[in-house]
Design a protein around this motif. Structure first.
Motif, mmCIF file in Angstrom:
data_model
loop_
_atom_site.group_PDB
_atom_site.id
_atom_site.type_symbol
_atom_site.label_atom_id
_atom_site.label_comp_id
_atom_site.label_asym_id
_atom_site.label_seq_id
_atom_site.Cartn_x
_atom_site.Cartn_y
_atom_site.Cartn_z
ATOM 1 N N GLU A 251 0.863 -1.180 0.000
ATOM 2 C CA GLU A 251 0.000 0.000 0.000
ATOM 3 C C GLU A 251 0.896 1.225 0.000
ATOM 4 N N ALA A 253 1.479 5.724 -0.559
ATOM 5 C CA ALA A 253 0.922 7.074 -0.441
ATOM 6 C C ALA A 253 1.997 8.063 -0.862
ATOM 7 N N ARG A 270 3.216 12.874 8.261
ATOM 8 C CA ARG A 270 1.830 12.987 7.797
ATOM 9 C C ARG A 270 1.516 11.966 6.705
ATOM 10 N N VAL A 271 2.414 11.801 5.756
ATOM 11 C CA VAL A 271 2.178 10.870 4.663
ATOM 12 C C VAL A 271 2.238 9.431 5.152
ATOM 13 N N ALA A 273 1.632 8.330 8.219
ATOM 14 C CA ALA A 273 0.693 8.012 9.305
ATOM 15 C C ALA A 273 -0.451 7.114 8.853
ATOM 16 N N GLY A 274 -0.950 7.340 7.652
ATOM 17 C CA GLY A 274 -2.085 6.557 7.179
ATOM 18 C C GLY A 274 -1.747 5.127 6.831
ATOM 19 N N LEU A 275 -0.460 4.796 6.794
ATOM 20 C CA LEU A 275 -0.036 3.450 6.420
ATOM 21 C C LEU A 275 0.418 2.610 7.611
ATOM 22 N N THR A 277 0.518 0.455 10.867
ATOM 23 C CA THR A 277 -0.318 -0.457 11.643
ATOM 24 C C THR A 277 0.498 -0.961 12.830
ATOM 25 N N LEU A 304 5.063 7.184 15.588
ATOM 26 C CA LEU A 304 4.027 6.480 14.838
ATOM 27 C C LEU A 304 4.058 4.970 15.017
ATOM 28 N N ARG A 385 3.857 0.739 2.627
ATOM 29 C CA ARG A 385 3.827 -0.342 3.616
ATOM 30 C C ARG A 385 3.801 -1.666 2.876
#
Length: 396
Positions: A251, A253, A270-271, A273-275, A277, A304, A385
């Motif tokens: 995945e 970003a 920031r970029v 963070a969404g990946l 886990t 993170l 990720r």
């Protein structure tokens, strides 16, 4: 938008095949060396990480330069591994570092020209290839690869330092939206062109030391990165379609903050963070080899990931790879996790203090996930990720 990786191939400074490159990566080897073929003393940076091989000759060479011909090779190899034979539902997503002048052909054509343009043809323009303007097109590789692989589905060409991440993210969105059934992602870049080396030297981000004095990223004495080059391709498919052919899950970003040089560390966070886990215990850092940037990167990323997460850098082995970095990182990290071994920060002897434990020697792992970061000017970020299903001998 996690997708399954079903095929991959590359040309990197550590090796032509994935097996060769990963073996050398895990051994802690570094591809950095003095340049060949041009005067090193003409540039501020004294070390480069070249591919060291030439592409095979092909009819597409009329339109493609060296890196483009490599792109055609790796795309074919990745598609063959995945069992993809083309079609209206096969898309191609390409990342391209940027437009570069073809100096080896242009200089002989221009050096004897008169200021008034008199006799310009006889003074050198007659030596230009008839397709010289077409050879500069940024989507040349995309066009010719799509023809060669019969990839007639939706696709896109991206440019810039994080173009590989953009291509991965766009391919994943196309798969999730049902626009394509298969996405071939291709990325190529070289930081070894004359104008790029001049810019890197002038900005001070490239290492100016010789091989004996070269410090790795995240070292207490890091003083700039080694410019490199690479071409890589992966085939992505929806998880349910890939089934047992899956090599890894991925995945991606991308993002930016408009900085003149490298992005701000908070943009990396920031970029990424969404990946992130709870299963991410390994980070392949941006590897800028700048003491200030490296320290700030470690600080923001440590917030993170779980406590005890460790840090490596494929860039310490292969050099900075520009737009191709995210796709190379995907292949490298997935291959290492499949083997159950974490790669070291090559050449790192004295890590700078800070959070995240730097890996200085290959070590075994049962971890299944890794996070990769790449960064470039102007303020561009790529994040990825990678996750594997099994670890160790079951998934080699």
């Amino acid at each position: 938008m996690k997708a399954a990786v079903t095929g991959w191939a590359w040309r990197t400074p550590l090796g032509v095949t994935v097996e060769q490159g990963v073996t050398r990566l895990l051994a802690g080897e570094r591809a950095a060396r003095p340049p060949e073929g041009f005067a090193a003393d003409a540039y501020a940076c004294r070390l480069v990480a070249p591919l060291g091989v030439q592409p095979t000759r092909s009819r597409e060479g009329r339109f493609l330069r060296r890196m483009g011909r490599f792109a055609l090779e790796v795309a074919r190899e990745a598609a063959e591994q995945a069992g993809v034979s083309g079609g209206d539902r096969v898309g191609l997503f390409a990342g391209f570092g940027g437009l570069r002048a073809h100096w080896e052909e242009m200089m002989p054509a221009l050096e004897k020209q008169a200021p008034d343009g008199r006799e310009s043809w006889e003074r050198g323009l007659k030596g230009l290839h008839p397709f010289w303007m077409l050879q500069h097109l940024s989507n040349n590789a995309h066009a010719l690869v799509s023809v060669a692989l019969k990839a007639r589905g939706e696709g896109m060409t991206f440019g810039g330092a994080n173009a590989g991440a953009q291509a991965l993210a766009s391919a994943q969105r196309a798969l999730a939206a049902g626009a394509v059934d298969v996405a071939i992602v291709l990325a190529e870049d070289t930081l070894l062109e004359p104008e790029v080396l001049v810019e890197l030297g002038a900005s001070g981000v490239a290492n100016r030391a010789g091989l004996e004095a070269l410090e790795a990223p995240y070292s207490a004495r890091a003083a700039g990165f080694v410019p490199g080059e690479a071409v890589a391709a992966v085939v992505l498919e929806p998880l349910e379609r890939a089934g047992p052919r899956t090599l890894a899950w991925a995945e991606a970003a991308d993002g930016a903050d408009g900085s003149r040089g490298a992005p701000r560390p908070e943009t990396l966070a920031r970029v990424a963070a969404g990946l992130v886990t709870p299963g991410v215990h390994l980070i392949d850092g941006a590897g800028r080899a700048d003491v200030t940037f490296d320290a700030a990167e470690r600080e923001v990323l440590a917030k993170l990931v779980p406590e005890g997460a460790c840090l490596t850098s494929t860039a310490s082995s292969m050099g900075q790879l520009g737009a191709s970095a995210p796709v190379v990182q995907l292949i490298a990290l997935a291959s290492c996790l499949r083997r159950g071994v974490l790669p070291p920060v090559a050449g790192l002897h004295e890590p700078a203090p800070g959070p995240l434990r730097c890996i200085v020697k290959s070590e075994e792992t049962v971890g299944r996930q890794a996070l990769a970061l790449s960064a470039g000017a102007p303020g561009l970020v790529g994040a990825l990720r990678v996750e594997v299903v099994f670890v160790g001998t079951r998934n080699k």
